[in-house]
Design a protein around this motif. Structure first.
Motif, PDB file in Angstrom:
ATOM      1  N   ASP A  23     -15.104  43.799  86.890  1.00  0.00           N
ATOM      2  CA  ASP A  23     -13.634  44.497  86.527  1.00  0.00           C
ATOM      3  C   ASP A  23     -12.274  43.715  85.785  1.00  0.00           C
ATOM      4  N   ILE A  24     -12.932  42.245  86.855  1.00  0.00           N
ATOM      5  CA  ILE A  24     -11.542  42.079  86.531  1.00  0.00           C
ATOM      6  C   ILE A  24     -11.557  41.169  84.886  1.00  0.00           C
ATOM      7  N   GLU A  25     -10.057  40.985  84.638  1.00  0.00           N
ATOM      8  CA  GLU A  25     -10.360  40.074  82.956  1.00  0.00           C
ATOM      9  C   GLU A  25      -9.675  38.825  83.552  1.00  0.00           C
ATOM     10  N   SER A  26      -8.563  39.250  84.222  1.00  0.00           N
ATOM     11  CA  SER A  26      -8.278  37.427  84.815  1.00  0.00           C
ATOM     12  C   SER A  26      -7.177  37.603  86.130  1.00  0.00           C
ATOM     13  N   VAL A  27      -7.225  37.027  87.128  1.00  0.00           N
ATOM     14  CA  VAL A  27      -6.219  36.666  88.571  1.00  0.00           C
ATOM     15  C   VAL A  27      -5.857  34.978  88.136  1.00  0.00           C
TER      16      VAL A  27
END
Length: 1009
Positions: free
Chosen positions: A236-240
């Motif tokens: 579910d992560i778009e960016s870190v």
């Protein structure tokens, strides 16, 4: 002829039958635009999809060269359609990607993969938390990975996706147990307390606590039953983004001392409804076993041990050598107990879409993972994510709402049997008796499978929700409110049934026991903000002010039960005959702050960024609760100076620097107060209280002063982009326990120690576009970090209890050891140096050799290849370090298996060998020499390694028969190959007694329609 069938009925089954010719797919080819046909041709319909090599691109402009009246754009699935002649040339344009010209050549289907324009990457927005900034204009140090990097890795923890990909970010795995955690260090260790070095995690603007949610005693032998960060679903992560220096972290004040990890989840995009379904399955195996003795080597070692001890008759308890156990049996217990296969399955589905005003995304994930250990152990995780963006027609009002709910169910052994697998004699009896029951070999064998009947269960339910409301009250004015809520509930049970013991002992269920821990944690945050920004033409100013109010409530109940009428009732504490409450507490943490930022940009060349924060924490006493932190950052884009603007070599150049302070209150709640606990003693019908902590009104903040300077340069339109950074962080006012005399009744008092820890280092990153053709692209990313940790000052160190742990001028990760001299050829014993020449070997007088376990340098090398519909990515991670070699903690010759190298042990006077004489433990001199050896520098060896950390191969399957359907096949690997001189198991792993990380390979399919 091609045949393709596709059906949907709650499940998707995709069968491809390829006979005759291949599916029609033509590579993109550059043609000579001057070549024109002299014969008029008829227009026909052309269709296809446009991707970035992995995902479809929406909004790509497609036109025909020389015919401006014919054009179209791709929809959300990347699909397009338009009419063209066979000799026409299509032009594909998309912001951030290279414009591509493609000759039709009579084709009716043309699928395109666009290449990123590296120069435009400097214009990409970087999330800095309370604001975003162009990559080219940021004044702070921020590292970033995106969904493209994350989706290539078959992992469940967000920290695993960052390993080897970010300069200055050192991440290691706790264990190979499913659901276990990771350790992260951003530019070194600032605090003398291990628990005081965690960074701040922010999920969509909501702080997320990384504190261990279990109680240490509920899990014997497993460092962390379930990592709290597993609640963040990587899919579910778009960016870190990781904020590292003062300029980037100071706006977070006391919470940013150890860096900030910003996690942004995926959001919906405007366009038609888009459905994505993916499934993958794979296996996991232990990365590396230790080379141990076989039966003949082991028995020879044992014989030597008895002979050296002067024992001629083997005792009754020496079952391995006295004939009780089969001396011809030879079992590789590592393979038997740790050599199983973990089965991993992951499924995900998402639906997204929306209009220009409202976009939505909803996704669901289910992950299941077994272990390599024998037995029915499993880690299950299910997650749901929802996001919605809405704006008014005039774009003044905007609303963003996102929420994620994760449920985890982890059932694992109560004890890690990895050490047992390495210690067990190779001729130990079989695990099962002929009748299929566990074999205890007439009570001579402690069957390791019996220990696996004791289990630890952890059930975690976690909710994270965030809402951002903003309104543009005037062209240059915007008000915003960030609202967040988290709710975590964790239930753990440690079950020790009587069936884990040898039946011959006739232990009934009255000896069965249960440890139970329930933890609840809730938090909320409210952050009002006001922003004013104005463009004066040649200069711009951006001002942000805001406040934070946060509250976290945690409660914990840790209980013990003993004696059950039946083992089937062991999970019910009420059925226990004896019950105890070990811990029952509730804590309240309150935090409030005011923050501000001023950013001034002159002519897009000179940038100054000022940030500040006034923090208040309930973890400190009256008069000490508030502190102020701030930073200044500056950047000079020298490539925009007139004398460099026309350079054909230098495409980008920037110098930046920052200085500032941040703090830390990571000490736990109520640490400055007098605290008491129940004594359990009854006096006149009343239960007494025991004092557990002394009051210290001067207890205050740790502070961290950060300084950095960096240069960023790009050459040949940024096809070669290089960054070099130097930093120095100094952390002082350390929050530690200061020892007290025993006469006070307390061993220590929580206080600020006037000690200073310095972390300094260099970070280098290099990004290159090595080759770019219409059908082929090869790019490389490289990073390397060299860090130095040093204790600058520690008043009164020599007279404190820390004198054997720290040395001024050395790292805080050192170990003070004896200086190893080798094996005495005459006595056959290990020898260490008598430093003070007093004729005795003592810890205080002779442990003077300092060994630094801080990695000398670490980094990663990533290569990305793209050819037509194929994409190959692989990442090599490397670390230069020292670590303890594997040792069973008993001398050679004991009833424990040993490393195969120890076959070269001393046998007679004059032997020049690396290992001392074997002993069963009866030779006191040999035993003492062995433990001096363990406390020396000899067991600390080179544990450097290069690891093929991740490899990902994917293929975009062209589906001509089904317009708008995108199918991608993938093969992923994690921890695939390791090159190392280390013989003690996995070199990344810090705990040789526990299960090492796993090598994982998965295969998957993704359908988008």
């Amino acid at each position: 002829m091609n045949n393709f069938s596709f059906s949907m009925g709650g499940r998707a089954f995709c069968f491809l039958f390829l006979t005759g010719t291949m599916l029609s797919f033509s590579p993109v080819q550059a043609t000579n635009p001057l070549r024109q046909s002299t014969i008029p041709t008829q227009q026909h319909q052309i269709q296809g999809t446009v991707t970035d090599g992995v995902n479809p691109l929406a909004g790509v402009s497609i036109s025909i060269q020389g015919k401006s009246n014919i054009a179209t754009v791709t929809d959300y699935s990347g699909y397009y359609s338009l009419s063209a002649s066979p000799e026409d040339i299509l032009i594909f344009r998309y912001i951030g990607y290279q414009t591509m010209q493609v000759s039709v050549q009579g084709r009716s289907t043309i699928n395109i993969s666009l290449l990123e324009n590296t120069t435009k990457l400097q214009e990409v927005k970087i999330n800095a938390g309370y604001y975003s900034v162009k990559n080219s204009e940021r004044t702070g140090s921020i590292s970033k990975i995106t969904a493209k990097d994350i989706e290539k890795q078959p992992v469940t923890n967000v920290l695993a996706t960052m390993q080897g990909r970010m300069a200055g970010v050192d991440i290691t795995q706790d264990t190979g147990t499913p659901g276990s955690g990771f350790q992260i260090k951003i530019r070194g260790l600032n605090s003398l307390r291990q628990e005081g070095n965690d960074p701040l995690y922010i999920i969509d603007g909501v702080p997320y606590s990384s504190e261990i949610i279990g109680y240490s005693n509920t899990s014997s032998g497993i460092p962390t039953p379930t990592s709290p960060l597993n609640s963040i679903n990587p899919n579910d992560i778009e960016s870190v983004e990781v904020l590292k220096d003062a300029d980037a972290t100071a706006i977070y004040g006391s919470r940013g001392a150890n860096g900030v990890v910003l996690i942004t989840t995926k959001k919906g995009k405007a366009g038609k409804t888009n459905v994505t379904v993916s499934a993958s399955s794979g296996i996991g195996k232990v990365t590396k076993m230790i080379d141990l003795m076989n039966t003949q080597q082991y028995l020879e070692m044992r014989r030597q041990g008895f002979a050296n001890d002067g024992i001629t008759t083997y005792p009754d308890w020496a079952y391995d050598i006295n004939g009780t156990w089969d001396q011809n049996s030879d079992t590789d217990w590592q393979k038997e107990l740790l050599g199983g296969t973990s089965v991993i399955t992951n499924m995900q589905a998402s639906v997204s879409g929306g209009s220009d005003l409202t976009q939505y995304l909803i996704s669901g994930t289910y992950h299941t993972e077994t272990t390599v250990l024998p037995g029915d152990f499993e880690y299950d995780k299910a997650a749901v994510h929802f996001s919605m963006n809405h704006s008014s027609e005039d774009k003044k009002f905007k609303l963003t709402f996102s929420t994620g709910y994760t449920s985890q169910d982890n059932v694992q052994p109560e004890t890690d049997i990895s050490r047992t697998a390495r210690n067990l004699a190779p001729n130990a009896p079989p695990l099962y008796a002929p009748d299929g029951s566990l074999n205890f070999e007439n009570s001579t064998f402690r069957n390791p499978l019996a220990a696996l009947r004791a289990i630890t269960t952890a059930k975690t339910n976690d909710l994270v929700a965030n809402t951002v409301l903003s309104y543009q009250i005037a062209p240059s004015w915007e008000i915003k409110a960030n609202l967040g809520f988290t709710d975590l509930k964790n239930t753990e049970q440690r079950l020790l049934p009587s069936t884990m013991y040898d039946p011959a002992y006739q232990i009934g269920s009255s000896y069965s026991s249960l440890f139970s821990n329930n933890t609840d944690r809730q938090s909320w945050i409210v952050e009002p903000q006001l922003r004013w920004n104005h463009d004066f033409g040649i200069s711009k100013i951006d001002i942000l002010v805001g406040g934070t109010a946060q509250q976290q409530t945690s409660s914990r109940l840790y209980q013990f039960g003993l004696g059950f009428a039946s083992n089937s009732l062991i999970t019910d504490l009420a059925s226990a005959t004896q019950k105890s409450i070990y811990v029952s507490d509730e804590t309240l943490y309150k935090y409030q702050a005011f923050f501000g930022r001023i950013n001034y940009n002159w002519d897009q060349k000179y940038i100054v960024n000022l940030t500040g924060r006034r923090d208040g924490s309930s973890r400190f006493g009256p008069g000490k609760q508030f502190a102020t932190f701030g930073a200044v950052g500056a950047a000079w884009l020298f490539s925009k100076e007139s004398f460099l603007k026309e350079s054909t070599v230098l495409s980008f150049g920037k110098l930046r620097a920052s200085y500032g302070s941040s703090g830390s209150d990571q000490i736990g709640d109520y640490q400055y107060l007098d605290t008491y606990s129940s004594s359990g003693l009854n006096y006149n019908g009343m239960i007494g209280l025991d004092p557990t902590r002394l009051y210290n009104p001067d207890f205050s903040w740790e502070t961290n002063q950060k300084l950095e300077a960096a240069i960023e340069v790009g050459f040949f339109e940024d096809h070669l982009f290089f960054t070099a950074a130097w930093y120095r962080n100094r952390s002082s006012n350390q929050l530690v326990g200061i020892p007290l005399p025993g006469t006070t009744g307390f061993s220590s008092i929580n206080a600020n120690l006037n000690a200073t820890v310095q972390n300094s280092g260099l970070e280098f990153t290099l990004r290159t576009i090595n080759l770019e053709k219409n059908n082929f692209k090869w790019s490389t990313n490289f990073n390397i970090s060299a860090s130095n940790n040093k204790l600058l000052s520690f008043p009164g160190l020599e007279g404190s209890t820390y004198s054997n742990k720290y040395v001024i001028g050395e790292s805080t990760s050192i170990v003070k050891t004896y200086q190893f001299k080798g094996v005495n050829p005459q006595t056959g014993l290990y020898e260490v140096e008598d430093v003070n020449n007093d004729g005795m070997i003592t810890s205080l007088g002779d442990k003077k050799t300092v060994m630094d376990l801080t990695p000398e340098y670490f980094g990663g090398l990533e290569n990305q290849f793209q050819y037509k519909n194929w994409q190959l990515d692989f990442l090599f991670q490397f670390v230069k370090q020292q670590n303890y070699d594997y040792n069973p903690n008993v001398p050679g010759g004991s009833f424990f298996n040993q490393h195969s190298d120890m076959t070269n042990a001393w046998q007679q006077p004059g032997d020049q060998v690396p290992f001392q004489m074997n002993t069963t433990g009866e030779n006191g001199d040999a035993v003492n020499a062995y433990y001096n050896y363990l406390d020396s520098n000899a067991p600390i060896v080179d544990a450097s390694y290069i690891r093929l950390k991740n490899i990902a191969l994917s293929y975009d399957l062209p589906l001509q028969a089904f317009t708008g359907i995108h199918c991608k096949l993938s093969l992923l690997g994690q921890n695939v190959l390791t090159f190392t001189p280390y013989k003690g198991g996995d070199p990344e792993f810090k705990y040789t007694a526990y299960l090492p990380p796993l090598k994982i390979v998965t295969a998957g399919v993704q359908l988008t329609f």
